[in-house]
Design a protein around this motif. Structure first.
Motif, short mmCIF file in Angstrom:
data_model
loop_
_atom_site.label_atom_id
_atom_site.label_comp_id
_atom_site.label_asym_id
_atom_site.label_seq_id
_atom_site.Cartn_x
_atom_site.Cartn_y
_atom_site.Cartn_z
N LEU A 53 0.83 -1.20 0.00
CA LEU A 53 0.00 0.00 0.00
C LEU A 53 0.87 1.25 0.00
N VAL A 54 0.61 2.16 -0.92
CA VAL A 54 1.36 3.43 -0.92
C VAL A 54 0.46 4.64 -0.72
N TYR A 55 -0.81 4.52 -1.02
CA TYR A 55 -1.70 5.66 -0.78
C TYR A 55 -3.12 5.20 -0.51
N LYS A 56 -3.67 5.67 0.61
CA LYS A 56 -5.11 5.48 0.83
C LYS A 56 -5.66 6.69 1.53
N LYS A 57 -6.95 6.88 1.39
CA LYS A 57 -7.63 8.01 2.01
C LYS A 57 -7.39 7.96 3.52
N THR A 88 -14.12 11.00 6.91
CA THR A 88 -15.11 9.97 7.20
C THR A 88 -15.42 9.19 5.92
N ASP A 89 -16.17 8.12 6.04
CA ASP A 89 -16.51 7.33 4.86
C ASP A 89 -17.75 7.85 4.14
N GLY A 107 -13.22 18.55 -2.22
CA GLY A 107 -12.89 17.25 -1.65
C GLY A 107 -11.38 17.10 -1.47
N THR A 108 -10.63 17.53 -2.48
CA THR A 108 -9.17 17.43 -2.41
C THR A 108 -8.65 18.33 -1.29
N ARG A 130 -9.29 16.76 1.99
CA ARG A 130 -8.47 15.59 2.26
C ARG A 130 -7.05 15.96 2.64
N PHE A 189 -17.56 15.40 6.91
CA PHE A 189 -16.48 14.69 6.20
C PHE A 189 -15.15 14.72 6.94
N MET A 190 -14.93 15.80 7.68
CA MET A 190 -13.67 15.93 8.41
C MET A 190 -13.86 15.29 9.78
#
Lengths: 262, 76, 361
Positions: free
Chosen positions: A15-19, A24-25, A37-38, A41, A71-72
């Protein structure tokens, strides 16, 4: 060379990148391709990387990002339209050791909240302001914003912004950079991988400034798209943004460590 | 010489098919599916998986954070 | 016995804020209440107790600073006068919607508009019927003395945290500016950060690992949930109405005529009771201490006991009188008397109004 299958690659150890879990989901309420969104994040990635989540209190605005608190995944307060810098001031003053940030759009920060923004900056509140400038009121359906470009069409400037009649777009970021209370002022974007990496670096610097009690407010403008409001596809909107928004709202640092650099 | 292979996993149901990841990919791995997800979006997928180098560019620009990236180094 | 001092109402209120263990005061100067922030600044509460005092750029900013700090579990307050209170209404509506505890003070002056800097009670409707948008209420305490300007600060904070509700001290230019002897209560230490977190587990104080994050908001786009939230608020207001009505009855036992008044009007009406009794008129005073909740039940009860009429005495064109009418519901005569626009009525005028409008009318 031995053949390698996708199953071989898609393993936890590779794994190199995940949210980040600090998002939140919940599916984001933004339109496809929207920069919010970006920006959300990378803000949360910074808080995670600096290990500040337990001490962070965010302030959400009124506008498209009114639901930022959905979301945060940190403690959040939703502020009245434009009042986020005052709300953040209240929180920071009674919890000086916490990390406090606002996340605001251009209608919120640069129109109805101009006074709160300028005075929080001028007092040198030790907070972070993240300012998303997409040149339009997105949530209410694409009306003219204080940041709408001259000649730019919106639902309340359907023939283009006539500066003689409607006034000039406001460069809030240049304006707050002039105030003695700001410590770090920069303008960034999040539409390409390179831009995102730079913007994230800037956000990280802003939060480090606050964590390290640097004297003054850190202010980050992110020039973003509003493909729904601009009536373009997301990729066309990003292209239009580069060609039209960036010349008027140039990228880069304006004030670093309390010193004007531009 | 080490060669790099990558792979992405798209959360298909959360992808909004905005296409911002397409120009971000240096090796043109990604395309939008002709099929749609439950929300009716043409979601992103690896059209040329062999070309993926796991650079994460797509995931970094994805507004909805729906892309997870994996990478391995292969020794030949 | 606590420390005795001769103080202005506004000063007593400010001193009480420090003594009540307030964490912060955010304000903006306006006559006739500027002494509140002046006194606080001069007293250096940041040195005495660690209390934050900040002069905001506007009343709007001040109430939103209150919103932020209250949402973060701290004991905070603001004060202003009528035009400034109008500016704060948006923030107060948010505070009520998000169910945050806070204290705010209105030292009322005459209106409408910029009006006058002289005393008035014309903000009764704004204070008791809402003020801002939406179906909300707030607890309204009406001090009639410098002593109560002090005491109600402590009581106001207690009520605010008990019910997670904004509490308004509705004073007026007379009570704010007059000097009287006041017995100051002994200082209560400010809550430690740990106590603040324990007292308000709902507050945004930083999400600890493994716990749910806290959200302070008044927004819910799901109308069913919004209705549920509104019902919950209404239940809370019912509970407050049941538990927290406060009033004072003076010479009411054998009274045939009742003055209903609050704040400085109650002081004047009390003198009018004496003038009436000297003339053989059996008058009494029903002094309201809480304006919301209103003592509807008690007033209704009194009706059936030989009361011939109620005179609502207030420095307005007639606002509180409507609540008196709703309480009495036609079982006795109800009239209004009051000077307004900054004029304070005299006891003689009040007695004359009783004689003309109730007894002779």
């Amino acid at each position: 060379m031995a053949e390698i299958t996708l199953q071989d690659i898609i393993k936890p150890e590779n794994l190199v990148y995940k949210k980040t879990d600090l998002m939140t989901d919940k599916p984001l309420s933004y339109c496809p391709g929207c920069g919010h969104g970006t920006a959300h994040r990378i803000t949360m990635e910074v808080i995670e990387e600096l290990n500040l989540a337990e001490d962070t209190i965010g302030v959400a605005p009124v506008g498209c990002s009114v639901l930022a608190y959905e979301f945060m995944n940190v403690d959040m307060t939703q502020a009245a339209h434009g009042r986020a810098p005052a709300v953040a001031t209240g929180i920071k003053r009674v919890w000086p050791n916490k990390v406090v940030f606002t996340y605001q759009g251009d209608g919120d920060l640069a129109a109805i909240g101009t006074s709160e923004t300028i005075h929080a900056c001028n007092r040198g509140e030790n907070i972070v302001i993240i300012f998303i400038n997409n040149g339009i009121y997105g949530m209410t359906g694409g009306q003219m914003a204080p940041t709408t470009l001259p000649g730019m069409k919106s639902s309340t400037s359907p023939y283009g912004r006539d500066v003689a009649m409607m006034g000039n777009p406001l460069k809030m970021t240049e304006l707050v950079a002039q105030l003695p209370g700001t410590y770090f002022v920069t303008r960034q974007a999040v539409h390409t991988p390179a831009a995102v990496r730079k913007a994230k670096k800037a956000i990280k610097k802003a939060f480090e400034n606050q964590r390290d009690c640097k004297p003054g407010l850190s202010f980050i403008e992110i020039v973003s798209n509003c493909n729904s409001g601009w009536k373009m596809t997301p990729t066309d909107a990003n292209k239009w943004m580069e060609e039209n928004m960036f010349p008027f709202y140039p990228m880069g640092d304006i004030k670093v460590d309390g010193q004007l650099v531009k | 010489m080490a060669k790099v292979r990558g792979a992405i996993v798209v959360d298909v149901e959360k992808c909004k098919g905005c296409g911002v990841c397409l120009p971000a990919c240096p090796t043109d791995v990604i395309d939008l599916a002709s099929e749609v997800n439950g929300k009716g979006y043409h979601y992103a997928f690896m059209n040329q998986p062999d070309e993926c180098i796991g650079c994460s560019n797509c995931a970094i620009v994805c507004p909805d954070g729906v892309i997870t990236v994996y990478k391995v180094k292969l020794n030949r | 016995m606590g420390e005795l001092k001769l103080m202005k109402g506004n000063e007593a209120l400010a001193e009480a804020a420090i003594r009540a263990g307030a964490d912060a005061y955010f304000g903006y100067p306006i006559t006739p209440q500027s002494e509140v922030i002046e006194y606080l600044m001069a007293e250096k509460p940041h040195e005495r107790t660690g209390m934050v005092v900040l002069q905001a750029e506007s009343e709007i900013a001040a109430i939103n600073m209150v919103y932020g700090a209250a949402g973060a579990g701290k004991k905070v307050m603001t004060s202003s006068s009528s035009p400034g209170i109008s500016l704060k209404q948006e923030g107060i509506s948010y505070i009520a919607g998000a169910e945050l505890p806070c204290l705010y003070v209105n030292v009322v002056r005459g209106g409408p508009g910029l009006g006058t800097i002289q005393p008035s009670q014309a903000d009764y409707f704004q204070s008791t019927k809402g003020g801002g948008h939406g179906d909300y209420r707030q607890i309204v305490l009406a001090p009639a003395s410098v002593q109560e300007m002090s005491d109600f600060v402590k009581e106001g904070f207690d009520l605010a945290f008990k019910y997670r509700i904004p509490v308004l001290i509705l004073s007026d230019g007379v009570i704010g500016q007059m000097m009287e002897k006041v017995e100051l209560f002994d200082p209560i230490p400010r809550w430690t950060d740990e106590e603040a977190i324990a007292n308000s587990p709902w507050a945004t104080t930083g999400k600890k690992n493994g716990t749910e994050r806290r959200i302070i908001t008044s927004l819910d786009l799901d109308s069913h949930k919004m209705e549920e939230h509104n019902i919950k608020l209404q239940e809370k207001y019912k509970e407050i109405t049941k538990n927290e009505v406060r009033y004072e009855l003076i010479d009411c036992d054998d009274a045939e005529y009742i003055f209903v008044a609050y704040g400085s009007s109650a002081r004047i009406a009390q003198k009018a009771v004496q003038l009436a009794r000297a003339k053989g008129i059996k008058a009494g005073l029903f002094r309201l201490i809480t304006l919301f909740p209103f003592p509807t039940v008690k007033m209704r009860e009194m009706c059936g006991k030989g009361i011939k009429g109620f005179l609502a005495v207030e420095m307005s064109a007639g606002q509180m009188v409507e609540d008196v009418m709703l309480a009495v519901r036609g079982c006795a005569k109800v009239e209004h008397f009051g000077r307004y626009g900054g004029i304070v009525h005299t006891p003689e005028e009040v007695l004359a109004a009783l004689e003309q409008k109730i007894i002779g009318g």
